[in-house]
Design an enzyme around this catalytic site. Sequence first.
Site, PDB file in Angstrom:
ATOM      1  N   HIS A 290      -8.930   0.700   4.380  1.00  0.00           N
ATOM      2  CA  HIS A 290      -7.773  -0.140   4.676  1.00  0.00           C
ATOM      3  C   HIS A 290      -7.794  -1.380   3.778  1.00  0.00           C
ATOM      4  O   HIS A 290      -8.867  -1.936   3.509  1.00  0.00           O
ATOM      5  CB  HIS A 290      -7.802  -0.553   6.154  1.00  0.00           C
ATOM      6  CG  HIS A 290      -6.525  -1.195   6.599  1.00  0.00           C
ATOM      7  ND1 HIS A 290      -6.232  -2.505   6.324  1.00  0.00           N
ATOM      8  CD2 HIS A 290      -5.451  -0.682   7.255  1.00  0.00           C
ATOM      9  CE1 HIS A 290      -5.031  -2.779   6.802  1.00  0.00           C
ATOM     10  NE2 HIS A 290      -4.536  -1.693   7.366  1.00  0.00           N
TER      11      HIS A 290
ATOM     12  N   ARG B  54      -2.840   1.423   3.674  1.00  0.00           N
ATOM     13  CA  ARG B  54      -3.629   2.656   3.765  1.00  0.00           C
ATOM     14  C   ARG B  54      -2.754   3.857   3.432  1.00  0.00           C
ATOM     15  O   ARG B  54      -1.513   3.779   3.488  1.00  0.00           O
ATOM     16  CB  ARG B  54      -4.282   2.816   5.131  1.00  0.00           C
ATOM     17  CG  ARG B  54      -3.408   2.504   6.306  1.00  0.00           C
ATOM     18  CD  ARG B  54      -4.208   2.645   7.595  1.00  0.00           C
ATOM     19  NE  ARG B  54      -3.556   1.959   8.689  1.00  0.00           N
ATOM     20  CZ  ARG B  54      -3.668   2.309   9.948  1.00  0.00           C
ATOM     21  NH1 ARG B  54      -4.404   3.345  10.287  1.00  0.00           N
ATOM     22  NH2 ARG B  54      -3.064   1.627  10.890  1.00  0.00           N
TER      23      ARG B  54
ATOM     24  N   LYS C  64       0.914   5.119   4.749  1.00  0.00           N
ATOM     25  CA  LYS C  64       1.562   4.126   5.603  1.00  0.00           C
ATOM     26  C   LYS C  64       2.607   3.373   4.777  1.00  0.00           C
ATOM     27  O   LYS C  64       2.810   3.633   3.597  1.00  0.00           O
ATOM     28  CB  LYS C  64       0.517   3.165   6.202  1.00  0.00           C
ATOM     29  CG  LYS C  64      -0.486   3.822   7.118  1.00  0.00           C
ATOM     30  CD  LYS C  64      -0.034   4.200   8.524  1.00  0.00           C
ATOM     31  CE  LYS C  64       0.821   3.284   9.299  1.00  0.00           C
ATOM     32  NZ  LYS C  64       0.185   2.604  10.405  1.00  0.00           N
TER      33      LYS C  64
ATOM     34  N   ASP D 169       4.031  -3.273   2.787  1.00  0.00           N
ATOM     35  CA  ASP D 169       4.105  -4.474   3.628  1.00  0.00           C
ATOM     36  C   ASP D 169       3.673  -5.657   2.759  1.00  0.00           C
ATOM     37  O   ASP D 169       2.655  -5.585   2.055  1.00  0.00           O
ATOM     38  CB  ASP D 169       3.146  -4.256   4.817  1.00  0.00           C
ATOM     39  CG  ASP D 169       2.929  -5.485   5.706  1.00  0.00           C
ATOM     40  OD1 ASP D 169       3.262  -6.601   5.284  1.00  0.00           O
ATOM     41  OD2 ASP D 169       2.393  -5.307   6.814  1.00  0.00           O
TER      42      ASP D 169
ATOM     43  N   CYS E 119       2.127  -8.403   3.211  1.00  0.00           N
ATOM     44  CA  CYS E 119       0.808  -9.061   3.303  1.00  0.00           C
ATOM     45  C   CYS E 119      -0.219  -8.389   2.392  1.00  0.00           C
ATOM     46  O   CYS E 119      -1.169  -9.031   1.941  1.00  0.00           O
ATOM     47  CB  CYS E 119       0.305  -9.152   4.740  1.00  0.00           C
ATOM     48  SG  CYS E 119      -0.038  -7.579   5.526  1.00  0.00           S
ATOM     49  N   TYR E 120      -0.002  -7.088   2.088  1.00  0.00           N
ATOM     50  CA  TYR E 120      -0.960  -6.412   1.207  1.00  0.00           C
ATOM     51  C   TYR E 120      -0.809  -6.877  -0.241  1.00  0.00           C
ATOM     52  O   TYR E 120      -1.626  -6.524  -1.082  1.00  0.00           O
ATOM     53  CB  TYR E 120      -0.842  -4.886   1.330  1.00  0.00           C
ATOM     54  CG  TYR E 120      -1.120  -4.434   2.747  1.00  0.00           C
ATOM     55  CD1 TYR E 120      -2.335  -4.740   3.350  1.00  0.00           C
ATOM     56  CD2 TYR E 120      -0.157  -3.768   3.500  1.00  0.00           C
ATOM     57  CE1 TYR E 120      -2.588  -4.378   4.652  1.00  0.00           C
ATOM     58  CE2 TYR E 120      -0.406  -3.398   4.808  1.00  0.00           C
ATOM     59  CZ  TYR E 120      -1.627  -3.716   5.388  1.00  0.00           C
ATOM     60  OH  TYR E 120      -1.882  -3.364   6.681  1.00  0.00           O
TER      61      TYR E 120
ATOM     62  N   ASP F 100       6.910  -9.166   6.305  1.00  0.00           N
ATOM     63  CA  ASP F 100       6.374  -7.828   6.020  1.00  0.00           C
ATOM     64  C   ASP F 100       7.391  -7.068   5.153  1.00  0.00           C
ATOM     65  O   ASP F 100       7.134  -6.704   4.003  1.00  0.00           O
ATOM     66  CB  ASP F 100       6.103  -7.183   7.403  1.00  0.00           C
ATOM     67  CG  ASP F 100       5.910  -5.687   7.405  1.00  0.00           C
ATOM     68  OD1 ASP F 100       6.182  -5.042   6.393  1.00  0.00           O
ATOM     69  OD2 ASP F 100       5.514  -5.149   8.461  1.00  0.00           O
TER      70      ASP F 100
ATOM     71  N   ASP G 159       6.986 -14.828   9.247  1.00  0.00           N
ATOM     72  CA  ASP G 159       5.969 -15.492  10.075  1.00  0.00           C
ATOM     73  C   ASP G 159       4.984 -16.178   9.137  1.00  0.00           C
ATOM     74  O   ASP G 159       5.003 -15.954   7.927  1.00  0.00           O
ATOM     75  CB  ASP G 159       5.276 -14.494  11.022  1.00  0.00           C
ATOM     76  CG  ASP G 159       4.609 -13.371  10.257  1.00  0.00           C
ATOM     77  OD1 ASP G 159       3.628 -13.646   9.557  1.00  0.00           O
ATOM     78  OD2 ASP G 159       5.086 -12.210  10.318  1.00  0.00           O
TER      79      ASP G 159
ATOM     80  N   HIS H 225       2.529 -13.773   7.096  1.00  0.00           N
ATOM     81  CA  HIS H 225       3.136 -13.104   5.946  1.00  0.00           C
ATOM     82  C   HIS H 225       3.613 -14.096   4.894  1.00  0.00           C
ATOM     83  O   HIS H 225       3.691 -13.750   3.709  1.00  0.00           O
ATOM     84  CB  HIS H 225       4.274 -12.176   6.404  1.00  0.00           C
ATOM     85  CG  HIS H 225       3.755 -10.915   7.039  1.00  0.00           C
ATOM     86  ND1 HIS H 225       3.597 -10.785   8.385  1.00  0.00           N
ATOM     87  CD2 HIS H 225       3.326  -9.748   6.477  1.00  0.00           C
ATOM     88  CE1 HIS H 225       3.087  -9.579   8.653  1.00  0.00           C
ATOM     89  NE2 HIS H 225       2.916  -8.932   7.514  1.00  0.00           N
TER      90      HIS H 225
HETATM   91  C1  FPP Z   1      -3.785  -2.296  10.623  1.00  0.00           C
HETATM   92  O1  FPP Z   1      -2.623  -2.780  11.019  1.00  0.00           O
HETATM   93  C2  FPP Z   1      -4.663  -3.459  10.270  1.00  0.00           C
HETATM   94  C3  FPP Z   1      -5.985  -3.367  10.232  1.00  0.00           C
HETATM   95  C4  FPP Z   1      -6.653  -2.106  10.585  1.00  0.00           C
HETATM   96  C5  FPP Z   1      -6.878  -4.514   9.809  1.00  0.00           C
HETATM   97  C6  FPP Z   1      -6.240  -5.574   8.999  1.00  0.00           C
HETATM   98  C7  FPP Z   1      -7.258  -6.493   8.419  1.00  0.00           C
HETATM   99  C8  FPP Z   1      -6.883  -7.497   7.658  1.00  0.00           C
HETATM  100  C9  FPP Z   1      -5.468  -7.741   7.335  1.00  0.00           C
HETATM  101  C10 FPP Z   1      -7.909  -8.397   7.034  1.00  0.00           C
HETATM  102  C11 FPP Z   1      -8.033  -9.703   7.724  1.00  0.00           C
HETATM  103  C12 FPP Z   1      -8.864 -10.610   6.932  1.00  0.00           C
HETATM  104  C13 FPP Z   1      -9.552 -11.673   7.401  1.00  0.00           C
HETATM  105  C14 FPP Z   1     -10.237 -12.551   6.443  1.00  0.00           C
HETATM  106  C15 FPP Z   1      -9.653 -11.976   8.822  1.00  0.00           C
HETATM  107  P1  FPP Z   1      -1.331  -1.849  11.163  1.00  0.00           P
HETATM  108  O2  FPP Z   1      -1.695  -0.492  11.652  1.00  0.00           O
HETATM  109  O3  FPP Z   1      -0.361  -2.627  11.974  1.00  0.00           O
HETATM  110  O4  FPP Z   1      -0.790  -1.831   9.685  1.00  0.00           O
HETATM  111  P2  FPP Z   1      -0.742  -0.684   8.566  1.00  0.00           P
HETATM  112  O5  FPP Z   1       0.184   0.361   9.038  1.00  0.00           O
HETATM  113  O6  FPP Z   1      -0.212  -1.408   7.376  1.00  0.00           O
HETATM  114  O7  FPP Z   1      -2.162  -0.180   8.366  1.00  0.00           O
HETATM  115 ZN    ZN Z   2       1.643  -7.276   7.105  1.00  0.00          ZN
END
Ligand code: FPP
Ligand code: ZN
Length: 442
Positions: free
Chosen positions: A238, A290, A293, A296, A298-299, A348, A355, A358
């Site tokens: 991830h 990942r 998916k 977004d 934030c990535y 996102d 927010d 993001h």
């Molecule tokens: C899945 O969200 C999100 C995670 C499994 C973990 C996310 C971790 C971080 C963003 C790192 C944080 C960093 C620090 C320093 C604390 P989702 O299933 O809502 O999103 P997705 O579909 O994009 O995977």
């Molecule tokens: Zn995000």
Amino acid sequence: MAQIDDNYPTPTSISQKSTIALLVKPNPPSPSTNSTPIQSGILDVNLHLGYLGRHLLQGLPARYTSQDASQPWLLFWSLQSLSLLKVELDQGNKQKAAEAILAMQNTTEGGFGGGPGQAAHLLPTYAAVCTLAIVGAPDPSMPNSVSPWTRIDRRALYSLFLSLKQPDGSFRVSSNGEVDVRGVYCLLAVAKLLNLMTEKLVRGTKEWIKGCQTYEGGFASAALSIGEGEWAPLGEAHGGYTFCALAAWVLLELEYPSTSSGLQLNLKNLKRWLVHMQGGEDELYGFRGRTNKLVDGCYSWWIGGCFQLLDKLEGRQNVQEPDCIWNPEGLQEYILFAAQHPAGGLRDKPPKAPDMYHTLYNLAGLSAAQYTCQPANTTSSSAPNSSASSNSPTGSRTASENPSSSQTRVPTLNATDPLFNLTRTHVDAMMSWFREEHRQEF
Ligand code: FPP
Ligand code: ZN
């Protein structure tokens, strides 16, 4: 890359299709249209400053009550967004922010909690220390004033760190809390900033981080020891965990370099996975977190920042466009056209609301995109190739200004240090202060 449709709809393929339908780039504005900066793919700095200012000064909307245990994060997200936008708070507001953070220091356990009186936890500790890096530097205009940095209880913090250490080299996020790579990264970033890094503290940690790398090349949240030197990553690769694992790895590698035959990550697999997380034209080149998916905003940082970490790890200073393995110019399209919200703040994806989280991680990703992979004819290694004279619709340089590329859209942001997501000035000030004030090891 266009998606291949096998005409077998699943929840995943349906949401992917509807996302693509929402990610549209407006046609280039004609000179006669009054298009907004966002429609023109320009960062609307004033709009976002208004959003951040409203949240900081008037207080947060009621929906943020669910983030009561993330108070240092809310401050970090907003103040680091301001730093990226080149805005510094006045001394009075800096002091207010520092007092708010110091009220969250846990005086029995050491470290910081998610709010006043809350249990110490590695994640808010990182956000608290980074916020203090932004607002706490000694004020040169008041030589007799005492910096809030003197009030960080380093001794208690170091004891907290040791108490969270596990025999396999990992750390719990809090007393009796879970083990994961976010906590390990937060601990190492704070240890580096506050001059608390010791061999004893980090013995075995590199091995554990390496164990988190999955068959895909990215990193999972944690790893389980299954025998001598054998690890099983727990879960799927991830972007969030991959950023944390790589940043933690680079922090350790810079402090205690491995010999060439020593412990190494599989960088080839990591790079391939990172590159594959970037969407194609139909996703405006945004990043997903990942496999299979949705993209977004934030990535933009969690993955985009990894390329800057790799440059640090591999000692590259000035990666030039032809050698660039990702598409930073493309990423800017996603952030500028899709992630900017018309009422301010970043998000996102459309039609979501903006927010604070993001807002920061889109801006940090935009900064990463602006400062990596310079066109071959750019000489500066520290500044992006912005041009004050550039006023082309996308904010890119015109061909005559920069014949090899339209790499960077103005206005440019401050650069952020990928190890901490803080500007260089804030990192340098805090690290040198804690090196000078605290030479002793525990
Ligand atoms: C899945 O969200 C999100 C995670 C499994 C973990 C996310 C971790 C971080 C963003 C790192 C944080 C960093 C620090 C320093 C604390 P989702 O299933 O809502 O999103 P997705 O579909 O994009 O995977
Ligand atoms: Zn995000």
